[in-house]
Write an enzyme that holds these catalytic residues in place. Sequence first.
Site, PDB file in Angstrom:
ATOM      1  N   GLY A  28       0.809  -1.224   0.000  1.00  6.20           N
ATOM      2  CA  GLY A  28       0.000   0.000   0.000  1.00  6.20           C
ATOM      3  C   GLY A  28       0.831   1.256   0.000  1.00  6.20           C
ATOM      4  O   GLY A  28       1.965   1.269  -0.463  1.00  6.20           O
ATOM      5  N   LEU A  85      -3.839  -5.907  -4.941  1.00  3.88           N
ATOM      6  CA  LEU A  85      -2.783  -4.887  -4.848  1.00  3.88           C
ATOM      7  C   LEU A  85      -1.519  -5.403  -4.132  1.00  3.88           C
ATOM      8  O   LEU A  85      -1.602  -5.889  -3.003  1.00  3.88           O
ATOM      9  CB  LEU A  85      -3.323  -3.656  -4.100  1.00  3.88           C
ATOM     10  N   ASP A  86      -0.374  -5.281  -4.776  1.00  4.24           N
ATOM     11  CA  ASP A  86       0.925  -5.637  -4.188  1.00  4.24           C
ATOM     12  C   ASP A  86       1.004  -7.103  -3.757  1.00  4.24           C
ATOM     13  O   ASP A  86       1.800  -7.455  -2.887  1.00  4.24           O
ATOM     14  CB  ASP A  86       1.250  -4.727  -2.995  1.00  4.24           C
ATOM     15  N   ALA A  87       0.173  -7.944  -4.360  1.00 11.10           N
ATOM     16  CA  ALA A  87       0.158  -9.349  -3.950  1.00 11.10           C
ATOM     17  C   ALA A  87       0.469 -10.297  -5.096  1.00 11.10           C
ATOM     18  O   ALA A  87       0.335 -11.506  -4.954  1.00 11.10           O
ATOM     19  CB  ALA A  87      -1.189  -9.685  -3.326  1.00 11.10           C
TER      20      ALA A  87
END
EC number: 3.5.1.10
Lengths: 298, 298, 298, 298
Positions: B215, B241-243
């Site tokens: 994040g 997100l970001d995964a």
Amino acid sequence: MTPDRRYIITLSCPDRTGIVARIATFLAELGASITEAAYHADVEAGVFCTRQVVDAASVPCDIDELRTRFAPVAEELGGEHRISDTGVRKRAVLLVTRDQHCLHDLLGRVWAGELPVEITRVIGNHTSLEPVVTAHGVPFHHVPFPAPGDRFREQRKVTAFEEIRTLVEDPDADGGLPDAIVLARFMQILPAHLCEAWSGRAINIHHSFLPSFAGARPYHQAHRRGVKLIGATCHYATADLDAGPIIEQDVIRVDHGDTAEDMVRRGRDIERLVLARGLRWHLEDRVVVQGNRTVVFR
Amino acid sequence: MTPDRRYIITLSCPDRTGIVARIATFLAELGASITEAAYHADVEAGVFCTRQVVDAASVPCDIDELRTRFAPVAEELGGEHRISDTGVRKRAVLLVTRDQHCLHDLLGRVWAGELPVEITRVIGNHTSLEPVVTAHGVPFHHVPFPAPGDRFREQRKVTAFEEIRTLVEDPDADGGLPDAIVLARFMQILPAHLCEAWSGRAINIHHSFLPSFAGARPYHQAHRRGVKLIGATCHYATADLDAGPIIEQDVIRVDHGDTAEDMVRRGRDIERLVLARGLRWHLEDRVVVQGNRTVVFR
Amino acid sequence: MTPDRRYIITLSCPDRTGIVARIATFLAELGASITEAAYHADVEAGVFCTRQVVDAASVPCDIDELRTRFAPVAEELGGEHRISDTGVRKRAVLLVTRDQHCLHDLLGRVWAGELPVEITRVIGNHTSLEPVVTAHGVPFHHVPFPAPGDRFREQRKVTAFEEIRTLVEDPDADGGLPDAIVLARFMQILPAHLCEAWSGRAINIHHSFLPSFAGARPYHQAHRRGVKLIGATCHYATADLDAGPIIEQDVIRVDHGDTAEDMVRRGRDIERLVLARGLRWHLEDRVVVQGNRTVVFR
Amino acid sequence: MTPDRRYIITLSCPDRTGIVARIATFLAELGASITEAAYHADVEAGVFCTRQVVDAASVPCDIDELRTRFAPVAEELGGEHRISDTGVRKRAVLLVTRDQHCLHDLLGRVWAGELPVEITRVIGNHTSLEPVVTAHGVPFHHVPFPAPGDRFREQRKVTAFEEIRTLVEDPDADGGLPDAIVLARFMQILPAHLCEAWSGRAINIHHSFLPSFAGARPYHQAHRRGVKLIGATCHYATADLDAGPIIEQDVIRVDHGDTAEDMVRRGRDIERLVLARGLRWHLEDRVVVQGNRTVVFR
């Protein structure tokens, strides 16, 4: 948990087309299940080498039969090879002086089952490390070395190394030679004839990032030169001091606040790790010597 | 010096005995000279994958014929595969905001011939990076994004992303999609349908050692938590997100003297490196996605 | 070689102009020879802290007198301070379960004189590590913990921790509490009231790069997420599990070939190092806790 | 965001009791707010040095007055000192050949405001880097060097270096000499008289972990020796080739799969970083040369 039994095949041969196909087909026809396979072709030298690990349970014959069957393949490829069996415990002899950090680290790893080896004996030229060795249930042998001022020093050194040789080369053991002779901060220069006799088995840890600072008191040399990283090198001992094939190296950061003594202390952490990693790879047949370099199949 | 032309074969298939033999025999019979070969079997998932690089000059047919001949082998093995040609230059589109460090680094590497790719265009939601882009002879496109207070913000974002999509997906180019869409510190969250459409091609650099500090403002999060290392992560963008699957990560040491702003500054060095390495591996077909993990054949 | 005796002054106080001058003048007037001095001002929090090491031989009074003389300086600065004496050996108690790598490493370092501490006792909830502990001449205490299925489990845990507390807090020893209570892979969650009672002395090693992968089986979590580096974190234990102030962290590289079990094995090397470094800094009064962060004067 | 203006005081003097008190008291009496302070005493050499950074806004006089007031303190301490002003932009000249990676990296960092310096000119002995330099708005000067076969080579080299000297030493600029003369992979050996004239300002990046592999083609030397890490060294140029005081070093891991050419390519990443870090520290007055070593106050 005991890891499953594996057969490890390592082979070096002149590079040409079709080697992988030849070996892979041999293993496939045998029904062997490959658990690890690594290859390296040194284009410049024209040499190919490979390490193949197969699940012993998938091989429909014993290891002697496997060796017999693989021999013609290796011969066809014109190379040197070895097949080892993780079910047969490897043996190592350690040579030490007074520094205990590498010795203690290796003893702990063997005890914890981290290193696949039996330390059959430890030979020291001082007695100070005897207690920790015997506490781990390993026989300790004291082979004293002559002091610097001794007028028969050279002759006494020869005798001492003869005694060490007798202790290392156990005629009753299978093959005579242990799989590894580890100079765990031994601090004595191995004579050329022993480097030769133990070629590819004598493993040294040098407390610098070679080729920088070979020889005596490397941390003091490093301090004087003002380097910003110090290191350690695990290599096979050869007649050329600190110039043998390198198995593993690593470094840590130092700064202007570190005295030579701080470097000695802090360097121990990197010596421990580098020796343990290099020895592990050697014991797992991951290291192939090519001239003065090594291929390490990690 | 132009490197020699290579064909790169990557294949993923269910694991079983004999795959290596099958592929190696195919290549040997073709007379192809293998210059790199790597394998990986994920025992848990029962999946095997490999990357084989052959010298194009050693292959006695063109790449279309090679693809035709290899198709039945791949079908027999039941896997997915791809054969690419290093003689055909890959294409990338970069998305940027105001931060110039990753952009400048990639432009420099492409210019120096370090990265095997042509940057066909750069799309920015600010104009501040236009001069450096055009100085490198690359077209720059400005796609403004709505400000936080904009009452039609969501709708305008949708429109902006549609414009970006049109710029990225060039129907005149071979295949329509570039080989890589690089979010070089783009700072806007890619909508799920674009993550989907660009799956396996959209590469993001996140300025933390994921999964820590996903994040916004990760260095400020890191500073607040008091970690002793900060990092960066290069990963494929997914709707989560970001995964997405991680391609590469690295870290550097910080200490109590580093403010969050120092971390922002110092972190740039690791962002640059991690993105450049991840992108290089992607472009060299070294990355195979398996579920939410990657196999990286280095 | 015994290092020379030092007095170590650590002080935290509200930041303002003139603090360094005040302390340095005090020491100069005393004639004390400063061998190490480090400062840190946290501008955001408005907190200043310092660590000063002086050669005990240069101080013309004993440590009690030094403490008396320094007290008004500290009071004037409005801070907390401590003066310790390297001539007084610190004491540590270790808590262990079955994993021996951290325990063995610490015992070896103490034996080699690398860590300035006496391990007064080791408390284990299994007996398997008793032999290695007693081989090092350290008393071992077995405090069994209830098995998962035990219907009085919670009550029995309370009792076990009471027994541990009694063993740790030795009323006969100076001050009652040891300088460090080390959870050397103890694997039991310390109750909140013990975290409180041992605040700033209970040191844990967690086998992940926190805040990633807190809680159980971190290497398995890491493997599932597909990270490219694994790490370890040494931190003060607080009531918030794995969320206490971090003293030290480090990482090593892994790749797709590493199974979760490989990570467990390889991670041990980083756990050993990170715990040893964190403990050393704690024992040398290099760590100052500020909220949930630490200042580490290395 | 422009960082606040600071005055940076660096001082080296013979070590004795009371130095810190003397300086800190001076600053406290002035009302100066210290934002960074670092000290180092080299016990062996009997030398003390310190770097103090004060908030310019807290100093009730201009820098000339500060210099005047501090002069008697420095004289009393018997040392060398310098007071610099971050409000005055430093200047650097870069020397390059054909390799663009270090040049491009530095230009990008300056453009992004990461390095506190103005690059006043770039001097190259080839014209290939002129476009990237001028695209950044920096003047480029071509000073051709004689080819290896040139029969007047030595004389022409002397002339070329005279031309470089004239370009570097700008009599119109304040002080004549730029703050840094950066050999950004310049590949020509600086003559001894220029090393002397530019002592402490000429910064070289050598593409090995010195003292290993000094001289030509270090990656090829490294490959031949079979090292497992390659590195780069940023140091002050002295008449002794590759033997000047080291500012910064770092390494990356290589393995048997890396050819000498791979090392050349991969090493660029470490050269870029090491040079950028070393130059930053130099420009921020963090580096103090002591004999052939450096103190780096980070």
